[in-house]
Design a protein around this motif. Structure first.
Motif, PDB file in Angstrom:
ATOM      1  N   TYR A   1      39.150  44.659  44.982  1.00  0.00           N
ATOM      2  CA  TYR A   1      40.346  44.664  45.582  1.00  0.00           C
ATOM      3  C   TYR A   1      40.947  45.918  46.945  1.00  0.00           C
ATOM      4  CZ  TYR A   1      42.375  40.103  43.238  1.00  0.00           C
ATOM      5  OH  TYR A   1      41.891  38.715  42.063  1.00  0.00           O
TER       6      TYR A   1
ATOM      7  N   ARG B   1      52.637  38.850  41.761  1.00  0.00           N
ATOM      8  CA  ARG B   1      51.833  40.133  40.834  1.00  0.00           C
ATOM      9  C   ARG B   1      52.955  41.065  40.649  1.00  0.00           C
ATOM     10  NH1 ARG B   1      46.692  42.129  40.912  1.00  0.00           N
ATOM     11  NH2 ARG B   1      46.274  40.792  41.824  1.00  0.00           N
TER      12      ARG B   1
ATOM     13  N   TRP C   1      50.392  37.594  37.773  1.00  0.00           N
ATOM     14  CA  TRP C   1      49.004  38.655  37.419  1.00  0.00           C
ATOM     15  C   TRP C   1      49.794  39.929  37.351  1.00  0.00           C
ATOM     16  CZ3 TRP C   1      44.769  37.627  36.607  1.00  0.00           C
ATOM     17  CH2 TRP C   1      43.877  36.876  37.402  1.00  0.00           C
TER      18      TRP C   1
ATOM     19  N   LYS D   1      47.687  41.832  46.703  1.00  0.00           N
ATOM     20  CA  LYS D   1      46.960  41.638  45.589  1.00  0.00           C
ATOM     21  C   LYS D   1      46.390  42.717  45.546  1.00  0.00           C
ATOM     22  CE  LYS D   1      44.197  38.597  45.255  1.00  0.00           C
ATOM     23  NZ  LYS D   1      43.302  36.956  45.182  1.00  0.00           N
TER      24      LYS D   1
END
Length: 247
Positions: A74, A3, A41, A143
């Motif tokens: 999230y 990410r 991501w 995340k």
């Protein structure tokens, strides 16, 4: 899947492309040794994330192709600010890493009366720069949709001032009343409220500091019958709040 975070100007949704620049270029190309076609991501630091495939490399840019975008949920529904008394050694690095994983929105290092560590402005700036890098790494790993900010070091008085506008301010304190009152205080917290948590360094807060915090609206709470280390106390209350707010 790896990410990365970008600024909005790096995203070209019309062309279905994202331009990675800065230090992440070296990290993707030379550290991770990623190849064309591999997927990553990308977070825009807000509510949207993009699943992308690496399209091309250049000396100062990695070009990504956007496969699709989504708006996952999230982040916690409340912003939690951790006011952490400066601990000894490298404990602050662990605290920041885990606080980010547990959903803290911002970490504010605070110099209190019992802090063993004393930082001049130059040392403090270098420390904060290092701590911000740790926050970014932890945000990528866990995340997060944003990179929590590590604030410049504040005095305790400055920290109380900074927290004035927050809806809830909590100060774990060994002389606080029983667990039932703490449970009632925490149960009353609503989603969307901003929450400031004050954690003392080794040796805890001085009584006058606790009195000053209470006079400014902070609520003393207990974390149980056991004495927790400074690197444990903040993470304990963050865990409780995360569990409660996620519902």
């Amino acid at each position: 899947m790896q990410r990365f975070f970008v600024e909005p100007h790096q995203i070209d949704e019309a062309a279905h492309q994202i331009h990675i620049i800065g230090t992440d270029v070296n990290h993707i190309s030379n550290v991770l040794r990623m190849k064309q076609g591999e997927e990553v991501w990308i977070s825009d630091g807000g509510q949207k994330e993009y699943r992308c495939a690496i399209e091309a490399f250049s000396a100062d840019e990695v070009l990504l192709h956007i496969i699709y975008a989504q708006e996952p949920d999230y982040e916690l529904p409340s912003r939690i600010y951790l006011f952490q008394g400066l601990p000894k050694a490298d404990k602050m690095e662990l605290i920041i890493q885990k606080a980010v994983e547990l959903g803290a929105y911002e970490i504010i290092p605070v110099e209190t009366k019992r802090c063993v560590v004393k930082l001049d402005s130059k040392k403090a700036a270098k420390k904060v720069e290092r701590w911000q890098q740790i926050a970014e790494s932890a945000a990528k790993q866990s995340k997060r949709m944003l990179i929590p900010n590590v604030h410049q070091v504040l005095s305790f008085k400055e920290a109380l001032k900074y927290a004035e506008s927050m809806d809830i301010r909590l100060i774990p304190y060994e002389l606080a009343k029983g667990m039932q009152e703490t449970k009632e205080i925490l149960a009353a917290i609503e989603q969307g409220q901003s929450i400031g948590i004050f954690i003392g360094p080794e040796g805890g807060f001085e009584e006058k500091e606790v009195e000053a915090a209470i006079s400014e609206g902070a609520k003393p709470i207990t974390l149980g019958k056991r004495i927790l280390r400074t690197e444990t106390a903040g993470l304990a209350i963050l865990s409780v709040l995360m569990f409660q707010l996620e519902n």
